[in-house]
Design an enzyme around this catalytic site. Structure first.
Site, PDB file in Angstrom:
ATOM      1  CG  HIS A 138      -2.229  -0.943   1.069  1.00  0.00           C
ATOM      2  ND1 HIS A 138      -2.889  -0.455   0.086  1.00  0.00           N
ATOM      3  CD2 HIS A 138      -2.718  -1.943   1.654  1.00  0.00           C
ATOM      4  CE1 HIS A 138      -4.080  -1.403  -0.003  1.00  0.00           C
ATOM      5  NE2 HIS A 138      -3.714  -2.366   1.282  1.00  0.00           N
ATOM      6  CG  ASP A 168      -2.179   4.800  -3.849  1.00  0.00           C
ATOM      7  OD1 ASP A 168      -1.274   4.034  -3.669  1.00  0.00           O
ATOM      8  OD2 ASP A 168      -3.021   4.701  -2.981  1.00  0.00           O
TER       9      ASP A 168
END
Length: 393
Positions: A138, A168
């Site tokens: 993540h 991200d």
């Protein structure tokens, strides 16, 4: 108005944040984006709170202006639909782990044979190669492995979990769009597409623009609160008397002098101009004392007309209402499809020719399935058959 990317047709197989944010930028700039979604494995972003009229606000924003086609890619009939779409869609965006699209029969080489102009963008945590290519991760993990977290935080408490997803968005989304558009320009010259391997870890590693350069060239290993811009100098946040915060970035001499003069402590400017760590810490402590003498509203008023690189730390609600952001029209109204609209963040890019108005919020799962198949020449009878056999939703 069509937008500068109106000639691009994109198949988007991505979910969650990195891929959808990338295709949001493309769609806002006029590209035709068709999401290919699983009817059995829902994009978890669809259920992420908070909800507006039963719809995830995040999904409604990240997937605006895109159509949704629900296909079970494990069924041969679904693969035939994708292959037909490849006839006139020249960009594909996917976010599966390496090898998944190949196992589905939708890898780059297979689809390139259908459309040699295909630009195929794969966004993953660690890339298509290397010992971590199949490892889960993540945003926090990518920042940690790329070295960024090691000097982002406080010396006594360690790294900070950022309030936004830097790996991200800055790693996957923005680098993905940059690479995609570079491939489009290259295709204009060669007529050929290519496969773009975007690793979020790779991309955020490159964001060590100053600290990484210093280590590689000079062997200087950065740490928390050891550098000018990470808390090692007066360049920092300061608490007001009532518990709010102000940002101080008065690095240049003229800004430092204006900062200290506004606080009634002009003699402190000499400390700010010194590179010595003990002088910087002395200034930092003195500034904190001065800021804590005043309430947040008083500090905002004090620095409102002082050009010293001092600004308040605003909440999202305060940022939305700020005159600079309002003047830049960073909030827009996006149609829901029922005659009403939802407030969303606008595309931040300003083109002299303008951009098309937002068409709709993120669509419901499979909202455009029948429409897309009809455009491919499928009869109503065949569409109903595919629905009965759960190839589509």
């Amino acid at each position: 108005m069509q937008g500068p990317l109106a000639s691009l047709k994109v198949l988007d197989f991505s979910t969650l944040l990195p891929g959808p944010f990338a295709s949001l930028l493309l769609a806002d700039m006029g590209a035709e984006v068709l999401r290919i979604e699983s009817p059995t494995r829902m994009d978890l972003l669809r259920v992420l709170p908070p909800h507006d009229q039963g719809i995830s606000a995040s999904h409604a924003y990240l997937n605006r202006n895109k159509r949704s086609l629900a296909l079970d890619l494990k069924q041969p009939a679904a693969l035939e639909v994708v292959k037909q779409l490849m006839q006139d869609h020249d960009i594909l965006l996917e976010q599966f782990r390496p090898g998944v699209m190949e196992r589905l029969g939708l890898g780059y080489e297979a689809l390139k044979a259908i459309n040699p102009r295909l630009i195929y963008v794969s966004i993953t945590g660690y890339g298509q190669t290397g010992p971590y290519k199949d490892r889960a991760g993540h945003d926090l993990n990518y920042l940690a492995l790329a070295g960024l977290a090691s000097y982002t935080g406080r010396a006594d408490s360690g790294p900070l979990p950022l309030g936004f997803q830097a790996a991200d968005i800055a790693g996957g989304s923005l680098h993905g769009v940059i690479g995609l558009l570079a491939a489009v320009i290259a295709r204009q010259q060669s007529g050929q597409g290519q496969h773009l391997d975007v690793s979020m870890t790779d991309c955020v590693f490159s964001l060590n623009a100053m600290a990484g350069a210093g280590y590689l060239a000079c062997g200087v290993e950065p740490g928390c609160e050891e550098q000018m811009l990470n808390g090692g100098s007066f360049y920092d946040y300061y608490r007001s008397r009532d518990g709010r915060w102000m940002s101080v970035g008065s690095l240049e001499p003229n800004f430092m002098q204006q900062l200290c003069a506004a606080l009634g402590r002009p003699e402190l400017a000499a400390l700010g101009l010194s590179p010595k760590a003990e002088q910087q810490q002395a200034l930092k402590q003195a500034l904190q004392i001065e800021f804590e003498k005043r309430d947040f509203s008083d500090l905002c008023a004090l620095f409102a007309d002082v050009d010293a690189c001092v600004e308040p730390v605003l909440s999202v609600a305060e940022a939305v209402a700020h005159p600079q952001l309002r003047a830049r029209e960073l909030v827009t109204q996006v149609p829901r499809g029922d005659g009403s609209s939802q407030a969303q963040m606008a595309c931040p890019l300003k083109f002299s020719e303008g951009l098309p108005q937002p068409r709709h919020i993120g669509a419901t799962l499979g909202a455009h399935t029948r429409q897309v198949l009809s455009e491919l020449g499928y009869s109503e009878q065949r569409i109903d058959e595919l629905r009965r056999t759960k190839v589509i939703l």
